[in-house]
Design a protein around this motif. Sequence first.
Motif, mmCIF file in Angstrom:
data_model
loop_
_atom_site.group_PDB
_atom_site.id
_atom_site.type_symbol
_atom_site.label_atom_id
_atom_site.label_comp_id
_atom_site.label_asym_id
_atom_site.label_seq_id
_atom_site.Cartn_x
_atom_site.Cartn_y
_atom_site.Cartn_z
ATOM 1 N N SER A 46 39.395 39.935 48.534
ATOM 2 C CA SER A 46 40.786 39.520 48.338
ATOM 3 C C SER A 46 41.718 40.285 49.273
ATOM 4 N N VAL A 47 41.450 41.585 49.468
ATOM 5 C CA VAL A 47 42.239 42.361 50.420
ATOM 6 C C VAL A 47 42.067 41.795 51.824
ATOM 7 N N PRO B 276 41.335 50.019 51.130
ATOM 8 C CA PRO B 276 42.705 49.486 51.154
ATOM 9 C C PRO B 276 42.982 48.631 49.926
ATOM 10 N N ARG B 277 44.234 48.569 49.557
ATOM 11 C CA ARG B 277 44.630 47.695 48.461
ATOM 12 C C ARG B 277 46.083 47.288 48.670
ATOM 13 N N PHE C 139 48.210 49.879 51.226
ATOM 14 C CA PHE C 139 47.983 51.302 51.386
ATOM 15 C C PHE C 139 46.504 51.606 51.174
ATOM 16 N N THR C 140 46.137 52.832 51.495
ATOM 17 C CA THR C 140 44.756 53.274 51.327
ATOM 18 C C THR C 140 44.633 54.050 50.023
ATOM 19 N N ASN C 141 43.776 53.576 49.160
ATOM 20 C CA ASN C 141 43.527 54.249 47.885
ATOM 21 C C ASN C 141 42.345 55.203 48.045
ATOM 22 N N ARG C 142 42.479 56.397 47.513
ATOM 23 C CA ARG C 142 41.414 57.411 47.616
ATOM 24 C C ARG C 142 40.918 57.783 46.219
#
Length: 251
Positions: free
Chosen positions: A239-240, A198-199, A184-187
């Motif tokens: 890593s992502v 992303p994470r 998902f995208t972290n904000r």
Amino acid sequence: MHPPEIRDRAIAMHAEGVPFRLIWQTLNLSPHTVGNWLYGERARRRRERIPDARCPRCADPPRLPEAPATYAYLLGQYLGDGHIVRSQRTVLLAVYCDNKYPGIIAEIEAAMRACGARSVHHRARIGCTAVSALWKHWPCLLPQHGPGIKHARPIALADWQEPIVDAHAEAFVRGLIHSDGCRFTNRVVVSGRTYEYPRYMFTNESTDIMRLCSRSLDRLGIEWRMSRRNTLSVAKRTSVARLDEFVGPKS
């Protein structure tokens, strides 16, 4: 009394996947007669005497699965959202998948077939699909099966599973994340500016399954941390990017 060759033909048709109704209609026999040949006590004893060539663990000597990467993926799926149910005659393996991801549903089905299932069924549930297959040898391939929920019992790899998971860590991690993980995208808002990145996260109540996941990530050189007691997070850009090579967004 029917000739042995008629019984043998019915058994052969059944082995080829011919529907039960079509067998007794084609041979002009009663359903009761054909049912006894295929499912009765004598049939059960006959099946027990014949080793199932599809099961590598029941071979003499036991062998490893012929599609090890696919097996590692199915193992990850089972440890995440799968379960095994035993009945008197057979064993059911079911893996639950969100209906939003038809690609993953198809991949689970393909993995079950590659590992020995003759037929795979999709059962609709509220918001998800149970991908399932009947085969009495699932516990041979998935020895982590046991009574009760997974996080309430020890989960460890068998000696023969360890080299498979080590050699195919990408497929194993892919199965785990496809079952109990997400990308998902972290904000983050800093001084009025929004930053997005992303994470990946993997959530599981079993500390043993979490350990297996982190062990494979270490083997792949992927950095991770525990963001909560039951949640593993991968947020570092390199890593992502490494996970994106073989996992990516669910589809």
